[in-house]
Design a protein around this motif. Structure first.
Motif, mmCIF file in Angstrom:
data_model
loop_
_atom_site.group_PDB
_atom_site.id
_atom_site.type_symbol
_atom_site.label_atom_id
_atom_site.label_comp_id
_atom_site.label_asym_id
_atom_site.label_seq_id
_atom_site.Cartn_x
_atom_site.Cartn_y
_atom_site.Cartn_z
ATOM 1 N N GLY A 1 0.801 -1.218 0.000
ATOM 2 C CA GLY A 1 0.000 0.000 0.000
ATOM 3 C C GLY A 1 0.833 1.266 0.000
ATOM 4 N N ASP A 2 0.360 2.254 0.756
ATOM 5 C CA ASP A 2 1.040 3.547 0.810
ATOM 6 C C ASP A 2 2.458 3.423 1.363
ATOM 7 O OD1 ASP A 2 -1.203 4.771 -0.216
ATOM 8 O OD2 ASP A 2 -1.973 5.402 1.748
ATOM 9 N N ALA A 3 2.660 2.501 2.287
ATOM 10 C CA ALA A 3 3.986 2.336 2.882
ATOM 11 C C ALA A 3 4.998 1.894 1.813
ATOM 12 C CB ALA A 3 3.940 1.324 4.021
ATOM 13 N N LYS A 4 4.597 0.985 0.942
ATOM 14 C CA LYS A 4 5.497 0.544 -0.124
ATOM 15 C C LYS A 4 5.777 1.686 -1.096
ATOM 16 C CE LYS A 4 4.343 -2.481 -3.428
ATOM 17 N NZ LYS A 4 4.819 -1.896 -4.707
ATOM 18 N N ASP A 5 4.738 2.461 -1.383
ATOM 19 C CA ASP A 5 4.913 3.614 -2.270
ATOM 20 C C ASP A 5 5.912 4.606 -1.676
ATOM 21 O OD1 ASP A 5 3.071 2.503 -3.997
ATOM 22 O OD2 ASP A 5 1.393 3.746 -3.294
ATOM 23 N N ARG A 6 5.814 4.853 -0.376
ATOM 24 C CA ARG A 6 6.722 5.798 0.278
ATOM 25 C C ARG A 6 8.146 5.253 0.286
ATOM 26 N NH1 ARG A 6 2.678 5.885 4.158
ATOM 27 N NH2 ARG A 6 4.073 4.930 5.699
ATOM 28 N N PHE A 7 8.291 3.958 0.505
ATOM 29 C CA PHE A 7 9.626 3.350 0.491
ATOM 30 C C PHE A 7 10.248 3.478 -0.899
ATOM 31 C CE2 PHE A 7 12.288 -0.517 -0.086
ATOM 32 C CZ PHE A 7 13.307 -0.175 0.785
ATOM 33 N N ALA A 8 9.475 3.160 -1.932
ATOM 34 C CA ALA A 8 9.984 3.270 -3.303
ATOM 35 C C ALA A 8 10.325 4.726 -3.641
ATOM 36 C CB ALA A 8 8.966 2.715 -4.286
ATOM 37 N N ALA A 9 9.493 5.654 -3.169
ATOM 38 C CA ALA A 9 9.764 7.074 -3.420
ATOM 39 C C ALA A 9 11.050 7.510 -2.724
ATOM 40 C CB ALA A 9 8.586 7.925 -2.943
ATOM 41 N N GLY A 10 11.287 6.987 -1.529
ATOM 42 C CA GLY A 10 12.528 7.301 -0.820
ATOM 43 C C GLY A 10 13.744 6.783 -1.564
ATOM 44 N N LEU A 11 13.634 5.576 -2.119
ATOM 45 C CA LEU A 11 14.731 5.023 -2.915
ATOM 46 C C LEU A 11 14.964 5.843 -4.174
ATOM 47 C CD1 LEU A 11 13.981 1.178 -2.706
ATOM 48 C CD2 LEU A 11 15.704 2.468 -1.415
ATOM 49 N N GLU A 12 13.858 6.270 -4.804
ATOM 50 C CA GLU A 12 13.977 7.074 -6.024
ATOM 51 C C GLU A 12 14.654 8.408 -5.725
ATOM 52 O OE1 GLU A 12 11.240 7.758 -9.908
ATOM 53 O OE2 GLU A 12 10.232 7.856 -7.965
ATOM 54 N N ALA B 1 18.356 7.793 -5.307
ATOM 55 C CA ALA B 1 19.033 7.609 -6.589
ATOM 56 C C ALA B 1 19.177 8.943 -7.325
ATOM 57 C CB ALA B 1 18.259 6.609 -7.444
ATOM 58 N N GLN B 2 18.119 9.739 -7.302
ATOM 59 C CA GLN B 2 18.161 11.023 -8.010
ATOM 60 C C GLN B 2 19.143 11.992 -7.363
ATOM 61 O OE1 GLN B 2 14.019 12.154 -7.997
ATOM 62 N NE2 GLN B 2 13.551 10.971 -9.853
ATOM 63 N N SER B 3 19.284 11.925 -6.039
ATOM 64 C CA SER B 3 20.229 12.807 -5.353
ATOM 65 C C SER B 3 21.664 12.508 -5.746
ATOM 66 C CB SER B 3 20.060 12.676 -3.835
ATOM 67 O OG SER B 3 20.536 11.410 -3.373
ATOM 68 N N LYS C 1 15.517 1.184 -12.163
ATOM 69 C CA LYS C 1 15.390 -0.210 -11.745
ATOM 70 C C LYS C 1 14.338 -0.411 -10.663
ATOM 71 C CE LYS C 1 20.050 -1.730 -12.975
ATOM 72 N NZ LYS C 1 21.310 -2.342 -12.488
ATOM 73 N N LEU C 2 13.644 0.640 -10.285
ATOM 74 C CA LEU C 2 12.673 0.539 -9.200
ATOM 75 C C LEU C 2 11.307 0.040 -9.650
ATOM 76 C CD1 LEU C 2 13.567 3.813 -7.263
ATOM 77 C CD2 LEU C 2 14.109 1.457 -6.606
ATOM 78 N N GLY C 3 11.125 -0.123 -10.960
ATOM 79 C CA GLY C 3 9.835 -0.588 -11.458
ATOM 80 C C GLY C 3 9.447 -1.937 -10.896
ATOM 81 N N ARG D 1 23.907 0.957 1.658
ATOM 82 C CA ARG D 1 23.727 1.178 3.094
ATOM 83 C C ARG D 1 22.643 2.214 3.388
ATOM 84 N NH1 ARG D 1 24.452 -3.067 5.582
ATOM 85 N NH2 ARG D 1 23.415 -1.787 7.132
ATOM 86 N N GLU D 2 22.551 3.272 2.582
ATOM 87 C CA GLU D 2 21.505 4.260 2.820
ATOM 88 C C GLU D 2 20.120 3.676 2.537
ATOM 89 O OE1 GLU D 2 22.240 8.577 1.914
ATOM 90 O OE2 GLU D 2 23.881 7.733 0.731
ATOM 91 N N ALA D 3 20.030 2.842 1.516
ATOM 92 C CA ALA D 3 18.762 2.178 1.208
ATOM 93 C C ALA D 3 18.378 1.213 2.329
ATOM 94 C CB ALA D 3 18.863 1.447 -0.124
#
Length: 203
Positions: free
Chosen positions: A75-86, A89-91, A100-102, A160-162
């Protein structure tokens, strides 16, 4: 998906008969991971998820250490985790990592199996192997329920950050993200190794 009720967990010390199971052999002969990007809703129900975790934990575990744990992402928690990873990566200006997050974003359920070796006489290597067995059990159990499942790692299993974003400690590693959902279409059989070339006999 099956609604079959599992037998209750056996009592400690209860005798467990070893019986032939042709259905299990057939399942293993035809087992196939489903592509992560082909997994959609519905995901397992809360009750099915509880059963999956219970089955995943029934693995060889030398010393009875349970050197692993589960992090459920949905749900929303997975979306937030994926957004944090994105964002991570963008930073770094890493468009490849972001792309690769698809595999993580699309399936409705992801379960991270976190390897948590314990300080014990049991070698760490054996504890890591036990975490891998958990990933296998979880993948197979989801498939046996009629869901598609895929065991992946990718960069966010090692970064490690992920890992910190996931909540893993400095001593923990991700053995795998098990992605689960309903398959859009049956996966095709892939090339398999010639097992006859992988066997030798000692002596």
């Amino acid at each position: 998906m099956t609604d079959a009720v599992l037998p209750p967990a056996p009592e400690f010390g209860a005798p467990l008969q070893i019986l032939p199971s042709p259905e299990v052999l057939r399942f293993l002969a035809l087992r196939r991971s489903a592509p992560a990007v082909a997994l959609r809703s519905p995901a397992p129900t809360a009750a099915q998820l509880q059963d999956l975790i219970r089955l995943a934990a029934r693995v060889p575990d030398h010393g009875k250490l349970a050197p692993w744990r589960f992090v459920v992402l949905e749900g929303d928690a997975k979306d937030r985790f994926a957004a944090g990873l994105e964002q991570l990566a963008q930073s770094r200006g890493d468009a490849v990592a972001a792309s690769k997050l698809g595999k993580l974003k699309i399936p409705p359920l992801a379960i991270a199996v976190v390897s948590s070796p314990k300080a014990a006489a049991i070698p760490e290597w054996e504890q890591l192997l036990s975490a891998g067995a958990v990933c296998t059990n979880l993948t197979y159990a989801a498939s046996a329920m009629g869901f598609g499942a895929n065991w992946i790692t990718d960069w966010y299993s090692y970064d490690r950050e992920a890992l910190a974003l996931l909540g893993a400690s400095a001593d923990e590693k991700v053995a795998g993200f098990i992605l689960i959902g309903t398959v859009v279409e049956p996966p095709l059989e892939r090339e398999r190794p010639d097992h006859s070339k992988l066997v030798s006999r000692w002596g």
